[in-house]
Scaffold this motif. Structure first.
Motif, short mmCIF file in Angstrom:
data_model
loop_
_atom_site.label_atom_id
_atom_site.label_comp_id
_atom_site.label_asym_id
_atom_site.label_seq_id
_atom_site.Cartn_x
_atom_site.Cartn_y
_atom_site.Cartn_z
N GLU A 159 1.00 -1.29 0.18
CA GLU A 159 0.00 -0.04 0.00
C GLU A 159 0.78 1.10 -0.03
O GLU A 159 1.95 1.52 0.55
CB GLU A 159 -1.12 0.08 1.20
CG GLU A 159 -0.27 0.31 2.65
CD GLU A 159 -0.11 -0.98 3.36
OE1 GLU A 159 0.09 -1.06 4.63
OE2 GLU A 159 -0.04 -2.24 2.76
N SER A 166 -3.87 -9.77 12.76
CA SER A 166 -2.19 -9.96 12.42
C SER A 166 -1.87 -11.43 12.61
O SER A 166 -0.97 -11.95 12.08
CB SER A 166 -1.63 -9.16 13.21
OG SER A 166 0.02 -9.15 12.95
N THR A 193 -9.80 -10.26 5.72
CA THR A 193 -10.28 -9.01 5.73
C THR A 193 -9.41 -7.84 6.12
O THR A 193 -8.88 -8.00 7.37
CB THR A 193 -11.70 -9.04 6.65
OG1 THR A 193 -12.31 -10.11 5.98
CG2 THR A 193 -12.34 -7.64 6.42
N VAL A 194 -9.28 -6.88 5.50
CA VAL A 194 -8.43 -5.61 6.04
C VAL A 194 -9.41 -4.35 5.90
O VAL A 194 -10.00 -4.11 4.74
CB VAL A 194 -7.39 -5.31 5.03
CG1 VAL A 194 -6.60 -4.05 5.26
CG2 VAL A 194 -6.27 -6.87 4.84
N SER A 223 -10.11 -0.41 6.38
CA SER A 223 -9.44 0.71 6.19
C SER A 223 -9.98 1.89 6.36
O SER A 223 -11.16 2.00 5.89
CB SER A 223 -8.57 1.09 4.95
OG SER A 223 -7.82 -0.30 4.85
N LYS A 246 3.54 -5.27 10.54
CA LYS A 246 2.35 -5.64 10.57
C LYS A 246 1.98 -7.02 11.01
O LYS A 246 0.83 -7.24 11.59
CB LYS A 246 1.99 -5.82 8.93
CG LYS A 246 2.03 -4.83 8.17
CD LYS A 246 1.63 -5.19 6.68
CE LYS A 246 1.34 -4.07 5.65
NZ LYS A 246 1.06 -4.64 4.31
N PHE A 292 -6.63 -5.34 11.00
CA PHE A 292 -6.79 -6.66 10.37
C PHE A 292 -6.25 -7.46 11.23
O PHE A 292 -5.77 -7.11 12.60
CB PHE A 292 -5.96 -6.66 9.14
CG PHE A 292 -4.68 -6.53 9.27
CD1 PHE A 292 -3.68 -7.27 9.50
CD2 PHE A 292 -3.89 -4.92 9.04
CE1 PHE A 292 -2.23 -6.99 10.06
CE2 PHE A 292 -2.92 -4.55 9.33
CZ PHE A 292 -1.93 -5.64 9.46
N ALA A 349 -4.00 -11.90 5.95
CA ALA A 349 -4.80 -11.31 7.00
C ALA A 349 -6.24 -11.62 6.59
O ALA A 349 -6.96 -11.61 7.68
CB ALA A 349 -4.44 -9.85 7.03
N TYR A 373 -5.08 -8.83 16.77
CA TYR A 373 -5.51 -7.58 15.96
C TYR A 373 -4.50 -6.47 15.84
O TYR A 373 -4.10 -6.03 16.83
CB TYR A 373 -6.95 -6.97 16.37
CG TYR A 373 -8.18 -7.88 15.95
CD1 TYR A 373 -8.61 -8.76 16.98
CD2 TYR A 373 -8.83 -7.66 15.08
CE1 TYR A 373 -9.80 -9.56 16.75
CE2 TYR A 373 -9.91 -8.45 14.81
CZ TYR A 373 -10.24 -9.37 15.54
OH TYR A 373 -11.48 -10.10 15.23
N ARG A 395 -6.39 1.74 9.62
CA ARG A 395 -6.27 0.10 8.89
C ARG A 395 -6.37 -0.78 10.12
O ARG A 395 -5.72 -0.72 11.10
CB ARG A 395 -4.78 0.27 8.37
CG ARG A 395 -4.89 -0.86 7.19
CD ARG A 395 -3.46 -0.41 6.44
NE ARG A 395 -3.27 -1.66 5.33
CZ ARG A 395 -2.48 -2.52 5.67
NH1 ARG A 395 -2.22 -2.83 6.74
NH2 ARG A 395 -2.37 -3.32 4.71
N ASP A 428 -6.59 -9.76 1.91
CA ASP A 428 -5.12 -10.32 1.90
C ASP A 428 -5.01 -11.53 2.04
O ASP A 428 -5.84 -12.29 3.02
CB ASP A 428 -4.45 -9.28 2.67
CG ASP A 428 -2.97 -9.57 2.88
OD1 ASP A 428 -2.36 -9.06 2.13
OD2 ASP A 428 -2.40 -10.48 3.78
#
Lengths: 699, 699
Positions: B67, B318, B293-294, B296, B608, B316, B291, B487, B314, B288
């Motif tokens: 991103e 982790s 669902t992400v 944002s 992340k 998700f 992950a 998370y 953001r 992703d």
């Protein structure tokens, strides 16, 4: 594709429920049914006609079912279950009432037989003279008391000095608590606080801060008065919560309204008098002036044997303790015991169909005795509905088979029994949620209005010392407080005789050396379960945040085929706060049970109310902590779980002027109760369930 | 009464969603959109064409959006929001992918520009050589690996000796973890376990216990084999969960199926590409491989100003850490890191309409890169639906006005974004629930199949030593384990710069003596709030069960009119377990963040994945605990909340053969973020909402 029309079954369902109720009413009541209007009337006649209480006036403070002995009720229920299909009923049990009345400055306890409501008789009479504390305040005496201040000269002067019109003033009665000494216990008094109701329904947001009044409830006269300090009355603007009074409706987009439709009807819920049968559950829904909803005889069907198995004999909210955290003169005593002082059933009001409960709900009415002993009808006091929350009961997707994806899902539908208690400013939404998996989930949702303090502050920067709360609006401090909702849950897991087991999670080291009992692997640690069976009540007190583990109620006499004891376990879902007040502080002595979340006691039919029977001005000489201190045996006994769901409430501006719901919950979950997942064989929804083409018309 | 017909808007809604998606697709993607199939194809071409990685075969282990920098995305979002109503779009940002590929026994990291997908270019290349650990296992190599055992002579003999037909045998790949030494880290290996699938879909219930195989994934060959001990294979009977295979459907009554109908349509949910707008919320839903669902750019509308305010940049999952608690040879290494080793997105499968998500749900598809780099389409991977659970958003009944009862109720409708991850035997239902009150609620529901161990035991009475689990069926021990779902939540509360505040509940004594600062009342104690602002990362680690209090993320630069800092607070709803493994144990070193539930770090775009980027065979040299140990400043910075929702799972017989859902949750709740209750002025449902006469037909 065939276009089959299903009629919405809602009206039929309500009709069916009504018919069933009537059918049942034609014979005799269930032994745990709350007192009927006729029975309440009979109680009143018997008490007023009795020579045992001569003094007048006589006021009724509590009238409730004096339930038969547990073995008798269990025997009745067993017979009832056996005979239900033959449409004959077991013999009725005697119907008795327990009464607390005030007369001649004394609290009188009476037991009244109303088996034949045309000839009721007083079975026993006692005067509660020796011990401290008083019964629940009646609604009527609170109305009488709040009529006093506008005619009381010093108060008229206080109001005038604040530039407030007396027509806008509204007062409320607040219990005094107990703060040492003997004097307070000899007079039945309360404090009164007044507010400015002009321009808002939310008078709690506009306190006349600084004024303290004491009313003698037996004399019905103001006996103490003090106007200590004058702070600005917070403004009305921004306090009202009524539609049309709170400003224009939100301009932005809003969620679309929704209605649950049951295309195949809701034949799943059967209401027969006060007995509810739904899916694999059966239970009795009662009502009590003090406790509100009383749930009894909950049992669940074993899918493998077809046998109905007992889970809970009787459960209800025993107390709601709400201490505020400001030690100043106008606030220090605010340490409410909502059930014992106000009565949860007395302060439950009609539920709003479609908003308090969804469109597919059925309702129970409630009856209680007014101060004059006459029955008062409360409509739609409890609702029952099937909940379609979009949850999943169980599922699995199996990707392990080459070239094949297996997905099995069973959607979750649960049954909710709801009451809302509006104890003054706060609203407690009290849900019992029955799950087909055998779980019972208890949800407490807090909403309503904050209890606020007038203050000169208009900005947080002005606050230099501890303000004991949050500045939520100009001149408005929302004071820190706690909520402790204590459940009395007489679990009878697969029978009456249960034990309380603590399975603590315990870390072990692995030596890696088999000669010292280790596993010959490089793993250095793991946890295992250290099982403790509680022997006495001291072992039954648990601070659930202190050590991880599972707390279970098991029936040592009932084992699964695998040899595991049939059990239910307690699963907390937030709201695990316990009281942090000093043990020697007066409110903590009165509600000392609030220091740990879990207590277990042997069943005793007189041990119902966590702070004792006489909660108003109680001194902590009765109640759960006192009973538990006897340290009776609880292993292999008929035992009771007392669970306190607690929140420390630091208010925030969002909680003003009306608070978005904040929930806490706990669950009683079958744990080696069934041989396997009891809903493994649950029906798969028909293909059509997700492809319904539905339309609605307004009736 | 008028009989108005509302058509059910469901089909129209889905059509609208599809149209919006198409309309958006016609221009350029949102900078946070997951890679499209065309972009994944372009990534593949660029990598395969690049001279930087010469070795072959080359396998793709991770392909995801790289991103753009946060300030660029925020600027884009601000322009997007400003221009949306004029139907013009801001300039596109560059589109880049991050790739981890294996070739020549090395892990290669590549950044690929796909802004123009017809001419993609590799921007950077690095070899992950120095550090330990390997990337996520591909699905394809797992399929290849499990094809080996049936052709491996020692295994053929082991199966024969157990009297099992090889056609019934199914194997699965289990990561080896890391248990010290350097050797293990140089080879990319995994263990394989085999099961008997004949007669049941639930092969996990029928382990071929005692056999351990190690497969070299780069060589694709079995490199270690041991048949240590032979236990009976548990029987197939009673293990299947498929309808029709689990026995006859339940004979007793069952809940009636229900369908949510939105008589006025569901126009409230607007889906524009990956951007969802609903009620006062707007957010972007991404996907992703690792992950799942992400979420944002979640922002909420301020009802008083009409301004959209930022909440979360953001968020998700982790990592999901699942350590088992049996130290024996066949079990000690089972300490899964489901996101890093398996990939949550890779193991998310199509949701079943009507059962996984209710009938009013809309769906997002997902795309990931296969091992060959080609895009794989996964249908219905995420669903979005309005939830009508029968809950109340806020209410109050006011009984304080003489002769008048005021009741105001606003029903609660929320928006759920759901994905289900079936990581082998377990299923995790991962919900993001957006509330009009401004809260975001995170719910993790566990269901699926237990991982069990074969054992000679057929009755609990035979168990004399620690069995490390519960006997759930004959020859079947369900082993103790934990679930830690971590998370990554980059909160941007009303802006980027935030602080982490711990408001601890602290008991104070009241002396009763004003000369020493006490209040002149008999109250002896109260609690107040001790505010601590976290300065560095060490202050950001919190064991939430150790001290009561509120944990907040505030924006010190944004205050309410009353002067309170705009904030969101964390409210836990159960599942607060933290790891109790020894700190020096290998799995605990790899997932050392699991020892406390809360960590706060400064935002760093590379941080992340809680156990580090290379989770397979990781050694704890990378990851959250390592980053946090730098003890960077977190006050008045762009900070990230890491929250671990944890459960110690002692299995019970009800969890077998498929487990009824067990949920834990937490909530991010606005706390002095708004000036007052943001849904005070929520629309009152029309009178008709509870008196709909609805009917349905099967399409």
């Amino acid at each position: 594709m065939a276009r089959t029309q299903f009629a919405a079954m809602l009206p039929l369902f309500l009709l069916l429920a009504a018919l069933c109720g009537t059918a049942s009413g034609a014979s005799h009541p269930h032994p745990l049914d709350p007192l009927s209007p006729a029975e309440i009337t009979a109680v009143r006649s018997a008490v007023l006609a009795s020579p045992l209480v001569a003094a007048r006036p006589l006021t009724f403070h509590y009238v409730g079912l004096d339930e038969p002995d547990k073995p008798d009720v269990l025997a009745y229920a067993a017979r009832h279950s056996a005979t239900r299909r033959r449409m004959v009923e077991p013999d009725a049990l005697p119907r008795r009432a327990f009464v607390i009345a005030r007369a001649g400055r004394a609290s009188h306890e009476l037991r009244v037989d109303v088996t034949n409501s045309s000839s009721p008789s007083v079975l026993s009479h006692a005067v509660h003279a020796a011990g401290p504390g008083f019964p629940t305040l009646t609604l009527e005496e609170q109305f009488d008391a709040v009529a006093l201040p506008p005619k009381y000269a010093p108060f008229v002067e206080s109001v005038r000095r604040r530039g407030v019109a007396m027509d806008d003033v509204l007062c409320a009665v607040f219990p005094v608590g107990w703060f040492g000494g003997e004097a307070s216990a000899s007079k039945r008094v309360a404090k009164m606080l007044c507010f400015v109701a002009g321009g808002t329904a939310n008078f709690y947001a506009r306190p006349i801060e600084g004024v303290t009044m004491v009313v003698d409830l037996d004399e019905m006269a103001i006996v103490e008065y003090r106007d200590r300090v004058r702070y600005p009355v917070p403004k009305a603007e921004g306090t009202d919560y009524r539609a049309g009074k709170a400003g224009a409706p939100l301009a932005g987009p809003e969620p679309a309204p929704g209605v649950v439709v049951q295309p195949e009807g809701s034949s799943g819920v059967h209401i027969d008098g006060h007995v509810v049968r739904w899916a694999n559950w059966e239970f009795h829904v009662g009502f009590d002036m003090r406790a509100g909803t009383v749930m009894s005889l909950a049992s669940v069907l074993d899918p493998d044997t077809g046998v109905r198995r007992r889970v809970l004999y009787r459960g209800f909210v025993s107390e709601v303790f709400v201490p505020y955290m400001d030690p100043v003169e106008e606030w220090y005593y605010r340490t409410f015991l909502d059930a014992g002082e106000y009565g949860l059933g007395l302060w439950a009001f009609p539920l709003q169909p479609g908003t308090d409960c969804p469109s597919n709900a059925a309702y129970f009415d409630g009856y209680y005795a007014g101060q004059d002993g006459k029955p008062v009808h409360n409509e739609n006091m409890i609702c029952v509905f099937e909940r379609y929350a979009g949850d999943v009961a169980w599922r699995h997707t199996e990707a392990g088979f080459p070239g094949q994806l297996i997905t099995e899902v069973r959607p979750d539908v649960t049954l909710v029994v709801r009451m809302v208690v509006s104890a003054g400013n706060y609203d407690y939404i009290l849900d019992w949620e029955f799950k087909t998996s055998g779980s019972i989930r208890f949800v407490v949702s807090l909403t309503g209005l904050l209890e606020v303090k007038g203050t000169p502050y208009t900005h947080a920067d002005q606050i230099k010392a501890d303000a004991h709360g949050t500045l939520v609006a100009e001149n408005t401090l929302a004071i820190y407080h706690d909520h402790y909702v204590t459940y009395h849950l007489d679990l009878d897991v697969d029978g009456t005789t249960n034990s309380f087991v603590k399975n603590f999670i315990t870390t072990k080291r692995n030596s890696g050396n088999p000669t010292t009992g280790g596993a010959p692997t490089p793993r250095r640690s793991y946890w295992t379960v250290r099982r403790e069976v509680a022997e006495t009540e001291a072992d039954g007190r648990v601070d659930i945040d202190s050590k991880p583990g599972d707390l279970l109620f098991v029936n040592p006499g009932k084992k699964t085929r695998m040899g595991n004891e049939a059990g239910y376990r307690l699963v907390s879902s937030g709201a695990t706060a316990a009281s942090v007040l000093a043990a020697d502080d007066f409110p903590q002595r009165r509600a000392s049970y609030s220091r740990t979340q879990v207590w277990v006691t042997p069943y005793n039919r007189s041990e119902k109310w966590a702070p004792g029977v006489y909660a108003d001005q109680s001194t902590g000489e009765d109640g759960l902590a006192v009973w538990s201190a006897r340290n009776r045996r609880i292993r292999n006994e008929d035992i009771v779980l007392w669970y306190t769901l607690g929140l420390h409430h630091i208010p925030y501006q969002e909680d003003f002027p009306v608070m978005p719901t904040l929930s806490g919950a706990f669950e009683l979950r079958p744990s080696n109760f069934f041989e396997r997942n009891p809903i493994l064989r649950a029906r798969v929804p028909s293909d059509g369930a997700h492809s319904q083409n539905c339309s609605c018309s307004v009736r």
